[in-house]
Write an enzyme that holds these catalytic residues in place. Structure first.
Site, PDB file in Angstrom:
ATOM      1  N   SER A  28       0.829  -1.198   0.000  1.00 56.24           N
ATOM      2  CA  SER A  28       0.000   0.000   0.000  1.00 56.24           C
ATOM      3  C   SER A  28       0.866   1.252   0.000  1.00 56.24           C
ATOM      4  O   SER A  28       1.653   1.470  -0.924  1.00 56.24           O
ATOM      5  CB  SER A  28      -0.964  -0.045   1.180  1.00 56.24           C
ATOM      6  OG  SER A  28      -1.956   0.942   1.074  1.00 56.24           O
ATOM      7  N   ASP A  65     -10.295  -4.015  -4.370  1.00 55.97           N
ATOM      8  CA  ASP A  65      -9.436  -2.991  -3.791  1.00 55.97           C
ATOM      9  C   ASP A  65      -9.528  -1.720  -4.626  1.00 55.97           C
ATOM     10  O   ASP A  65      -9.351  -1.771  -5.846  1.00 55.97           O
ATOM     11  CB  ASP A  65      -7.986  -3.499  -3.782  1.00 55.97           C
ATOM     12  CG  ASP A  65      -6.995  -2.517  -3.169  1.00 55.97           C
ATOM     13  OD1 ASP A  65      -7.392  -1.422  -2.739  1.00 55.97           O
ATOM     14  OD2 ASP A  65      -5.800  -2.867  -3.140  1.00 55.97           O
ATOM     15  N   HIS A  92      -8.038  -5.004  -0.267  1.00 60.46           N
ATOM     16  CA  HIS A  92      -6.862  -4.236   0.122  1.00 60.46           C
ATOM     17  C   HIS A  92      -6.394  -4.666   1.511  1.00 60.46           C
ATOM     18  O   HIS A  92      -7.194  -4.967   2.395  1.00 60.46           O
ATOM     19  CB  HIS A  92      -7.204  -2.745   0.141  1.00 60.46           C
ATOM     20  CG  HIS A  92      -6.010  -1.881   0.400  1.00 60.46           C
ATOM     21  ND1 HIS A  92      -5.136  -1.536  -0.596  1.00 60.46           N
ATOM     22  CD2 HIS A  92      -5.536  -1.310   1.536  1.00 60.46           C
ATOM     23  CE1 HIS A  92      -4.172  -0.776  -0.086  1.00 60.46           C
ATOM     24  NE2 HIS A  92      -4.393  -0.630   1.209  1.00 60.46           N
TER      25      HIS A  92
END
Length: 314
Positions: A158, A257, A287
């Site tokens: 991320s 996501d 995610h």
């Protein structure tokens, strides 16, 4: 037809209390509630040491080093520099300790996990500065850590995926350190909230469009209001950088996501620039799935596939 979210993962998500995150001011409280790492199926490693990395004209950078079992007799091991996720505002070396241990054990590498400064207390470019300071320090000290300076990978999930590929671009432009691989899990690469995957997963579990806005405001301040994401510097939006000559990459995305298109777009641009890249989309995951890989089989399978790719490259 899109596959539904993995049922085991969904049951885990439904059992987790949801903290209120409605504005940047909520971030410190949410951060405190997420400090603990998973304690299930903790991988066995050889040694762990917390360190402080000195920086010139900036605060020192906290980090944690992991060595695999048998490192004393291994000679020069591969080295992975890992940057945790959390929207540049959450997470740390404790919350992502399980991930770092897993990288260390599976790849049989020395791992440096970087505790970069967090927003909103320390907005951009503090995290970028810390990330690059840590990379340059560990490359210079690789031999004394039992690692091979010619076999360094950067890895991140991320926001950490953003930092990993940002430092790869900085290393190229500054003529070092030399990197051999990038391992990017659902990286943030565009800062573009108009992409189709953002609209499709705007209310997605773990990460929603509203939360993305809060992270952006906390990290970027006035830059978060930039109308044209293509005008952002590459140290914010790596898609805007010069990608030719970057190290090979493995990019992992998740179907459910909002950042799926970020990873897909970056993989395409890397390929267009002549960079070898593997892109894998997890059809049933969301995610942040690394956080659940200790208890969700589908997430663990994707995690191990990505670690296999990194191990082969190193």
């Amino acid at each position: 037809m899109t596959s539904p979210v993995d049922p085991v993962l969904m049951s885990v998500l439904e059992a987790i209390p949801t903290e209120q995150l409605n504005r940047p001011e909520d971030l410190p409280l949410v951060r405190e509630s997420r400090r603990r790492a998973p304690t299930d199926n903790v991988p066995t490693i050889g040694r762990v040491k917390d360190i402080v990395i000195p920086a010139t004209d900036a605060p020192s950078v906290a980090a944690r080093i992991y060595w695999p079992v048998g490192f004393e007799d291994a000679g020069e091991l591969p080295l992975v520099v890992y940057y945790h996720g959390g929207g540049f505002a959450l997470g740390g070396i404790d919350s992502h300790d399980w991930v770092a241990r897993s990288i260390c054990a599976h790849i049989e590498a020395v791992v440096l996990s970087v505790d970069y400064r967090l927003a909103p207390e320390n907005p951009y470019p503090a995290a970028v500065d810390d990330a690059f300071v840590a990379l340059t320090w560990v490359a210079e000290h690789a031999a004394e850590l039992g690692a091979d300076p010619a076999r360094i990978a950067v890895a991140g999930d991320s926001a950490g995926g953003n930092l990993a590929t940002v430092v790869a671009q900085l290393a190229k432009s500054r003529s070092g350190p030399h990197l051999k691989f990038q391992l990017l899990w659902y990286p943030c690469t565009t800062s573009d909230l108009t992409l189709p995957s953002v609209a499709e997963n705007c209310d997605g579990p773990v990460l929603s469009r509203d939360i993305m806005r809060i992270f952006g405001e906390a990290y970027l301040g006035e830059l978060s209001e930039t109308a044209d994401p293509a005008a952002l510097p590459f140290t914010v939006a790596p898609v805007n950088g010069d990608l030719a000559g970057l190290p090979p990459a493995y990019i992992a995305t998740a179907q459910h996501d909002p950042l799926r298109d970020d990873g897909t777009m970056y993989a395409s641009l890397l390929a267009d620039a002549g960079v070898p890249v593997q892109l894998r989309n997890a059809a049933t995951l969301v995610h942040g799935y690394l956080d659940f890989a200790s208890v969700v089989a589908a997430a663990k399978e994707e995690f191990l596939l990505s670690l296999d790719a990194c191990k082969a490259a190193l």
